[in-house]
Motif scaffolding. Structure first.
Motif, mmCIF file in Angstrom:
data_model
loop_
_atom_site.group_PDB
_atom_site.id
_atom_site.type_symbol
_atom_site.label_atom_id
_atom_site.label_comp_id
_atom_site.label_asym_id
_atom_site.label_seq_id
_atom_site.Cartn_x
_atom_site.Cartn_y
_atom_site.Cartn_z
ATOM 1 N N ASN A 92 0.863 -1.185 0.000
ATOM 2 C CA ASN A 92 0.000 0.000 0.000
ATOM 3 C C ASN A 92 0.900 1.237 0.000
ATOM 4 N N PRO A 93 0.956 1.978 -1.099
ATOM 5 C CA PRO A 93 1.863 3.119 -1.184
ATOM 6 C C PRO A 93 1.367 4.388 -0.485
ATOM 7 N N ASN A 94 0.199 4.371 0.113
ATOM 8 C CA ASN A 94 -0.320 5.550 0.812
ATOM 9 C C ASN A 94 0.357 5.674 2.169
ATOM 10 N N ILE A 95 0.873 6.864 2.434
ATOM 11 C CA ILE A 95 1.612 7.095 3.674
ATOM 12 C C ILE A 95 1.208 8.426 4.299
ATOM 13 N N SER A 96 1.644 8.598 5.526
ATOM 14 C CA SER A 96 1.573 9.881 6.207
ATOM 15 C C SER A 96 2.909 10.068 6.906
ATOM 16 N N MET A 97 3.312 11.322 7.051
ATOM 17 C CA MET A 97 4.544 11.633 7.771
ATOM 18 C C MET A 97 4.304 12.823 8.684
ATOM 19 N N SER A 98 5.042 12.843 9.778
ATOM 20 C CA SER A 98 5.005 14.008 10.659
ATOM 21 C C SER A 98 6.433 14.476 10.908
ATOM 22 N N PHE A 99 6.549 15.791 11.120
ATOM 23 C CA PHE A 99 7.832 16.442 11.344
ATOM 24 C C PHE A 99 7.664 17.428 12.491
ATOM 25 N N VAL A 100 8.700 17.562 13.314
ATOM 26 C CA VAL A 100 8.670 18.507 14.423
ATOM 27 C C VAL A 100 9.845 19.457 14.270
ATOM 28 N N GLY A 101 9.560 20.743 14.370
ATOM 29 C CA GLY A 101 10.612 21.759 14.313
ATOM 30 C C GLY A 101 11.038 22.127 15.716
ATOM 31 N N ASP A 102 11.034 23.402 16.021
ATOM 32 C CA ASP A 102 11.447 23.874 17.338
ATOM 33 C C ASP A 102 10.396 23.549 18.387
ATOM 34 N N VAL A 103 10.865 23.184 19.559
ATOM 35 C CA VAL A 103 10.003 22.877 20.704
ATOM 36 C C VAL A 103 10.557 23.628 21.907
ATOM 37 N N LYS A 104 9.662 24.197 22.688
ATOM 38 C CA LYS A 104 10.092 24.885 23.908
ATOM 39 C C LYS A 104 9.188 24.433 25.050
ATOM 40 N N VAL A 105 9.798 23.778 26.011
ATOM 41 C CA VAL A 105 9.090 23.326 27.202
ATOM 42 C C VAL A 105 9.086 24.486 28.196
ATOM 43 N N PRO A 106 7.945 24.765 28.827
ATOM 44 C CA PRO A 106 7.898 25.912 29.734
ATOM 45 C C PRO A 106 8.779 25.716 30.967
ATOM 46 N N THR A 107 9.177 26.836 31.543
ATOM 47 C CA THR A 107 9.938 26.796 32.787
ATOM 48 C C THR A 107 8.987 26.430 33.921
ATOM 49 N N PRO A 108 9.520 25.866 34.988
ATOM 50 C CA PRO A 108 8.663 25.523 36.130
ATOM 51 C C PRO A 108 7.999 26.770 36.731
ATOM 52 N N ILE A 109 6.859 26.572 37.325
ATOM 53 C CA ILE A 109 6.167 27.664 38.024
ATOM 54 C C ILE A 109 6.988 28.026 39.254
ATOM 55 N N THR A 110 7.295 29.295 39.371
ATOM 56 C CA THR A 110 8.029 29.741 40.555
ATOM 57 C C THR A 110 7.032 30.067 41.668
ATOM 58 N N LYS A 111 7.533 30.096 42.871
ATOM 59 C CA LYS A 111 6.702 30.451 44.012
ATOM 60 C C LYS A 111 6.140 31.859 43.830
ATOM 61 N N GLU A 112 6.963 32.760 43.293
ATOM 62 C CA GLU A 112 6.534 34.143 43.068
ATOM 63 C C GLU A 112 5.404 34.221 42.040
ATOM 64 N N GLU A 113 5.522 33.454 40.947
ATOM 65 C CA GLU A 113 4.466 33.445 39.918
ATOM 66 C C GLU A 113 3.157 32.924 40.498
ATOM 67 N N TYR A 114 3.267 31.864 41.288
ATOM 68 C CA TYR A 114 2.072 31.287 41.890
ATOM 69 C C TYR A 114 1.421 32.272 42.853
ATOM 70 N N ALA B 190 -0.301 35.061 40.981
ATOM 71 C CA ALA B 190 -1.558 34.614 40.365
ATOM 72 C C ALA B 190 -2.658 34.490 41.418
ATOM 73 N N VAL B 191 -2.321 33.974 42.580
ATOM 74 C CA VAL B 191 -3.309 33.831 43.661
ATOM 75 C C VAL B 191 -3.743 35.208 44.165
ATOM 76 N N SER B 192 -2.790 36.118 44.323
ATOM 77 C CA SER B 192 -3.118 37.454 44.849
ATOM 78 C C SER B 192 -3.980 38.252 43.864
ATOM 79 N N GLU B 193 -3.860 37.947 42.579
ATOM 80 C CA GLU B 193 -4.679 38.637 41.571
ATOM 81 C C GLU B 193 -6.039 37.981 41.385
ATOM 82 N N GLY B 194 -6.297 36.937 42.161
ATOM 83 C CA GLY B 194 -7.618 36.326 42.154
ATOM 84 C C GLY B 194 -7.833 35.223 41.128
ATOM 85 N N GLY B 195 -6.809 34.809 40.435
ATOM 86 C CA GLY B 195 -6.989 33.769 39.433
ATOM 87 C C GLY B 195 -6.486 32.408 39.860
ATOM 88 N N GLY B 196 -5.697 32.372 40.916
ATOM 89 C CA GLY B 196 -5.106 31.112 41.339
ATOM 90 C C GLY B 196 -4.253 30.530 40.228
#
Length: 189
Positions: free
Chosen positions: A65-87, A90-96
């Motif tokens: 069966n000559p029918n195919i699919s392919m996938s490719f991935v370019g740049d990926v960026k994993v987020p930085t961990p949540i800091t205590k200050e960010e958390y 966010a809580v103090s601004e009412g969004g948690g």
């Protein structure tokens, strides 16, 4: 594509194929179930070249069966961990934590998916072209020895050509202010 707001144009999708270190080729086995394998690729217009042995599951699937699919991935960026200050902010601004979830429990990415057909290349000149494109992409420093390599291995190397019938590109990316860049907002980084 479900997230049309992240869909990119054809040129973007081609650029992802070109810069990807590898693509994942999906074929169907004799039972109709998928078989995926990572492969080295080189693109020439609407065609992708890969090399292979003449035997194996991938080749048997392609012959069936000559029918195919392919996938490719370019740049990926994993987020930085949540800091205590960010958390705490966010809580103090009412969004948690809900206020930062969309940026901290996600990944920025760029990808391309193609659908097409694959064919074993029989023409000697096209085989050499495919191998030259692959070599120029992955081992450009070895090109002075390309002719010798062709002479030594052309007859035992299988070259496959994938004809792209459909291509899509997708991206999730944030600008410096942390706002997701949707289609058309390319230069705000």
């Amino acid at each position: 594509m479900r997230r049309k707001d992240r869909e990119m144009d054809k040129d973007f999708a081609y650029s992802i194929i070109d810069k990807s270190e590898f693509g994942t080729l999906a074929t169907l086995n004799e039972y109709g179930t998928p078989y995926c394998v990572p492969i080295s690729t080189a693109r020439y217009g609407d065609k992708i070249y890969i090399h292979s042995a003449y035997q194996g599951r991938k080749i048997e699937n392609i012959k069936r069966n000559p029918n195919i699919s392919m996938s490719f991935v370019g740049d990926v960026k994993v987020p930085t961990p949540i800091t205590k200050e960010e958390y705490e902010k966010a809580v103090s601004e009412g969004g948690g934590i809900g206020k930062i979830v969309s940026k901290k429990f996600t990944t920025e990415f760029e990808s391309a998916v193609i659908f097409g057909t694959v064919e074993i290349v029989e023409d000697k000149n096209e085989k050499i072209l495919g191998l030259k494109l692959i070599s120029e992409k992955y081992v450009p420093e070895n090109m002075p020895y390309f002719e010798d390599a062709i002479e030594a291995s052309l007859n035992r190397t299988c070259v496959l050509r994938i004809d792209i019938k459909e291509i899509t590109g997708k991206r999730k990316k944030y600008n410096k202010e942390g706002i997701e860049m949707k289609w058309g907002r390319m230069d705000n980084i």
